[in-house]
Structures are given as C-alpha cells and as structure tokens.
Design an enzyme around this catalytic site. Structure first.
Site, PDB file in Angstrom:
ATOM      1  CG  ASN A  22      -3.840   5.688   3.605  1.00 17.88           C
ATOM      2  OD1 ASN A  22      -4.713   5.245   2.880  1.00 17.88           O
ATOM      3  ND2 ASN A  22      -2.856   4.938   4.063  1.00 17.88           N
TER       4      ASN A  22
ATOM      5  CG  ASP B  50      -2.293  11.341  22.811  1.00 17.18           C
ATOM      6  OD1 ASP B  50      -2.078  12.177  23.705  1.00 17.18           O
ATOM      7  OD2 ASP B  50      -2.068  10.127  22.941  1.00 17.18           O
TER       8      ASP B  50
ATOM      9  CG  ASP C 139      -1.979  -1.090   1.140  1.00 13.91           C
ATOM     10  OD1 ASP C 139      -2.212  -1.581   0.018  1.00 13.91           O
ATOM     11  OD2 ASP C 139      -2.547  -1.445   2.179  1.00 13.91           O
ATOM     12  N   GLY C 140       2.039   1.194   0.614  1.00 15.28           N
ATOM     13  CA  GLY C 140       2.928   2.355   0.612  1.00 15.28           C
ATOM     14  C   GLY C 140       3.385   2.735  -0.780  1.00 15.28           C
TER      15      GLY C 140
END
Length: 535
Positions: free
Chosen positions: A376, A406, A297-298
C-alpha cells in the site's frame, strides 16, 4: 536600426541558451564528480578492510592507492576542461544552425531515394527476428505474446531429522502470464512500436492489455490465510479445507493458529500442513502454487508481507469491510476456485515498493538495514512530536521539494485508495506503474500531490536543522525512527503481487470504487423542467 536590434536580441537569446546549457552541464559535472568521489571513498574503505585482514606486499598497496588517487584527479581535470568546451560548443552550434537548415533539403531528397532499399533491409530483418523468436519459443517455453513464464521448481531434500512429509519431493505447478486479447484480430492485440522516420517520432496504437494466467501443470499445494477472531471466517475455512482436500486432492497449508483451530474442530484435519518458525516461511514460495485469503484488504496485505521475494497467485475472498482488492464472494467459493484451478484467469499485477533505511553513520547507501516491501504505502510522519515535519525529498539526483507539515505518503497505485486517498491523492488504476507522492496536511496552499514514474528512486532525508525526528511506517506497521541525517530510499520492487480478477482488472477496480466509496453517486436530474429551445 530595427534590424540591428533584432539581430542583437537573437544573439542575446543564443548566449542565454548557451549559458543555460553550460549551467546544466556544470550541475551534471558536479553530480558526476560527487559520484567519482563516492566511488573513491568506497574503494578506499574496501582497501582499508583488506589491509586489516591480509598483510600483503606494501608496494602493491601503495601502487593501488596511487592509481585510485590519480584516477580521481584525472577525472576532475577532464571535467574542468569539458565545461568551457561545452560553452563554446553551444555558441558554435547556434551559428551553424542556418547552414544545417540549407543542407537538410539535399539530405531529404537523398533519403527519399534510399527509402526503397531501407524497406527491403527492414523486411529481411523482420524475418530474421521472427525466426529468432520462434527458436526462443521452442527453447524457453515462452508462449506467443507471453510476458513471463514460471519454471518448475523442486523442493530441496530436508535433513534426516525432518518428518516423512517433508522428505517427499514436491513439484510446483508451472504457469504462464500473457497479454489477453479478444481473438487474433482483436483491437487489444497490438504491439507497442516506436518508429523514427525523417526526424518524426511516432508510436503505434497502445492498448490496455489484460494479463492472463494459464496453468501448464495442475496446482498441487494451496496456502489458506484467514482473518483472526471471526466466526464466519472460521466456518468458511473448515468447509474450504475439506473441499480442497476431498474433491480436488490438494495439499493444504495454513497458519499454525489456524491448524490448532482445525484440530480442535475435528481430528480428521491432521493432513493439514503448517510451519514452525520464520525460516520455513521464507521457503513457502517454493512449495505453494496458490494462495487463498479469507478476509479483507488487510488479509491480502498480510499475505503479501509473508513473501519477501516472488509471490504465488492470490485468490482473495471478500470477508472484510470495503474490499478494494477482494473481488470474490465467499458464497460461491466452489465455483470460483473451480474456475481458478482450471484456468485461464485474469490477473492484476500489483506493484510493491522496496524501502531501505540509511542511517547517518552509514558509509554509503548500500549499508542499509533490512529492507521492507510494502503493497500500500510507506508513511513518514512527525509521530508524537508537536513540531512540523521537515523532510528533504529527492527523485534520483534531482531535488523535489522540502515537506513542512504532518508528513508524506509514498504510495503504490494499489494503495491509492487507502491513506493517500484520505490525504487528497488521486485514485489510480492498479495496473498503472508509478509512485504516488502525497503530502499529509502540508503548511502550504500550493503543495499538490504528484505521480512519479516507476523507474525512479525517491530519497526522503531528515535534515540536520530539523526540530524533531520523523517516524516511518510500512503498510501501517514496523515503525522506524528517522533521526537527523537519516534517509529513506524507496523504489519499485521487482516482485509484484499477482491477484486473481473476477472479471478483469479494470472492471474489478471500477466496481470496487463504486461499491466501496460510492464514487460520484448522486440523484439523476429530473427530465421535466425548463429546456433549451431549438434554434
């Protein structure tokens, strides 16, 4: 006494509705006044810039400033007049409601008599619309039920200093995207129609339509992108480049790193083309007909990041870990590419987010830094700071919430199985258009993720009372510091990423979450044991 109480309660409810509508009208008027003020400041800034560049007639400049100020004052006066009118209009509307109900019966009978005439007019309008659609079909080349047509493009002639290969005029392959259906009489072959009949809103049956790509001319140029530092990927790349060139007679583009590796393998790969600088990458979409990725996917994310505008169809081969976006297997790459080059193929249009950073010193929201396109997600977190992140979130002009935790994730539906899933977000089909709003470890028990519609613009702002700045990262890279007063604007980009499907979009998505995440995998309950007795 009871009747008087009932009438008094109804009057109170009417007044409450009117007050609520007046409050909403006041908020809308304030927003419109802010918009007028912003336009005034923008026009004033432009006029000041024009004064610095051109020394013109002072009387004209004074007249222009007077006109702008008078327009703003007139707008404010109109808003002050509209607010009380809106209040009294709501009160009068409730009083006339009973009279309107009595008249509706008469109108209903009149409408019933006029239904036949309306049907005749509707049929004639439908015939004229069909004729217009057939004319548009012959003029623009759009196929029936088509949604997009890719026009034939030609590269511009390069300068005299370029080599002979760049001087050749290449023609991009054209294709069409259309809704796929099981034959003309299939259940999926339906239109989305909204009709209004006698005050009732109805819709026709909606179906999940699969997008199909059909080549109108043969592809000529292919771009291959590979995962670095992988021996198996390098071996497959050598085989694929040789097969595409010798068997399919295609022009092959690779990255400069890959071309060096191919030439080290054999000097026969001199026909492979590449680019020298980033300026040539920006024109790749005008040359490349098809993109092939060898990795996970990268690698698909890297391929999407190379195209800042339109993206050619991508055929992703799975050579990574999970492979939510890589349905094709490398062992059968010849059969897969034969099927893709022959067409038609199913396509998943993966939406991207367009992200812009607006600094506090900016004069307006259009004065932004270079935008980012993410496939993404974009993440706003606290970085190395030990303090909670304090973020004010807006959806268009509406306040959403203040994030204390966060951080926050704004994800596409394609990225719903990535960081957003790890933070508690839902898995969403990639064909669903929307923006996922997922908090990261919020310091609240009631902060649940949201899914916002595709047409909104999300604004994330660091307030001035924040104890620390925030950091924004785009698909896990290109981190940007957001100081107090800075804002991040996110909206749906107009250029999706088309990825080829092995079967169809839904089948590939379900198979990816079953194989990659082992979704809902458990042992089946044994059939023997206690059972409910028949009654």
């Amino acid at each position: 006494m009871d009747e008087h109480l009932i009438e008094f309660s109804e009057a109170l409810r009417t007044v409450a509705k009117a007050l609520r509508r007046a409050a909403e009208g006041k908020a809308s008027a304030q927003a419109e006044a802010a918009e007028w003020k912003w336009r005034y400041e923008l026009e004033r800034t432009r006029n000041i810039q024009m004064e610095q560049k051109v020394s013109g007639n002072n009387n004209c400049e004074m007249l222009r400033h007077w006109w702008i100020r008078s327009s703003l004052d007139n707008a404010m006066d109109m808003l002050r007049i509209m607010l009380p009118c809106l209040f009294f209009w709501e009160v009068g509307k409730e009083q006339n409601k009973r009279i309107a109900e009595a008249r509706m019966a008469e109108q209903f009978s009149a409408e019933k008599n006029g239904d036949l005439d309306c049907e005749r007019v509707k049929n004639s309008d439908n015939q004229s619309m069909l004729q217009n659609e057939s004319n548009e079909h012959s003029e623009t080349g759009c196929m029936k039920h088509g949604i997009w047509s890719h026009e034939v493009l030609r590269d511009r002639e390069s300068d005299s200093n370029s080599n002979a290969d760049r001087n050749k005029i290449m023609r991009k392959a054209s294709f069409k995207l259309s809704w796929w259906c099981n034959g003309e009489n299939g259940d999926q072959h339906k239109h989305d129609i909204v009709s209004f009949e006698r005050g009732n809103i109805t819709t026709a049956e909606r179906s999940s339509k699969q997008i199909s790509l059909k080549w109108e001319s043969d592809p000529q140029t292919v771009l291959i992108l590979t995962k670095p530092n992988s021996v198996s990927v390098r071996i497959l790349c050598v085989q694929m480049v040789r097969w595409l060139r010798e068997r399919k007679k295609l022009n092959v583009y690779v990255e400069p790193r890959v071309k060096v590796e191919l030439l080290a393998e054999s000097s026969n790969f001199s026909y492979v083309q590449t680019w020298k600088d980033d300026s040539e990458i920006s024109h790749l979409h005008m040359k490349v007909d098809l993109v092939i990725t060898l990795g996970g996917d990268g690698t698909v994310l890297w391929a999407a990041s190379m195209f800042k505008g339109p993206v050619p169809p991508i055929v992703p081969f799975s050579l990574g870990s999970l492979g939510f976006m890589t349905p094709f297997h490398s062992e059968h790459f010849k059969d897969c590419l034969d099927s893709v080059l022959r067409g038609p193929i199913s396509i998943t249009l993966r939406h991207r987010l367009l992200c812009r950073v607006v600094r506090d010193a900016a004069k307006n929201e259009y004065e932004t830094e270079e935008p980012f396109l993410v496939l993404n997600e974009v993440t706003i977190d606290r970085g190395i700071s030990s303090y909670l992140t304090n973020l004010e979130c807006y959806c268009d002009n509406s306040f959403v919430t203040c994030v204390q935790g966060d951080g926050l994730i704004l994800s596409t539906t394609s990225g719903s199985t990535a960081y957003s899933l790890a933070a508690g977000g839902s898995m969403v089909h990639p064909q669903v258009p929307g923006i996922l709003f997922t908090p990261i470890c919020p310091h609240s028990l009631s902060f649940r993720p949201l899914i916002l519609p595709e047409h909104v613009t999300v604004r994330i702002m660091v307030p001035f009372n924040s104890r620390s700045p925030a950091w924004a990262s785009f698909d896990g890279k290109d981190r940007k510091l957001l100081a107090a007063g800075d804002a991040l604007l996110c909206s749906m980009a107009p250029w999706p990423v088309p990825t080829a499907c092995q079967v169809d979009s839904t089948n590939d998505f379900l198979r990816s979450i079953h194989d990659g995440l082992h979704w809902n995998l458990r042992k089946t309950q044994s059939f023997d044991g206690p059972r409910d007795r028949d009654l």
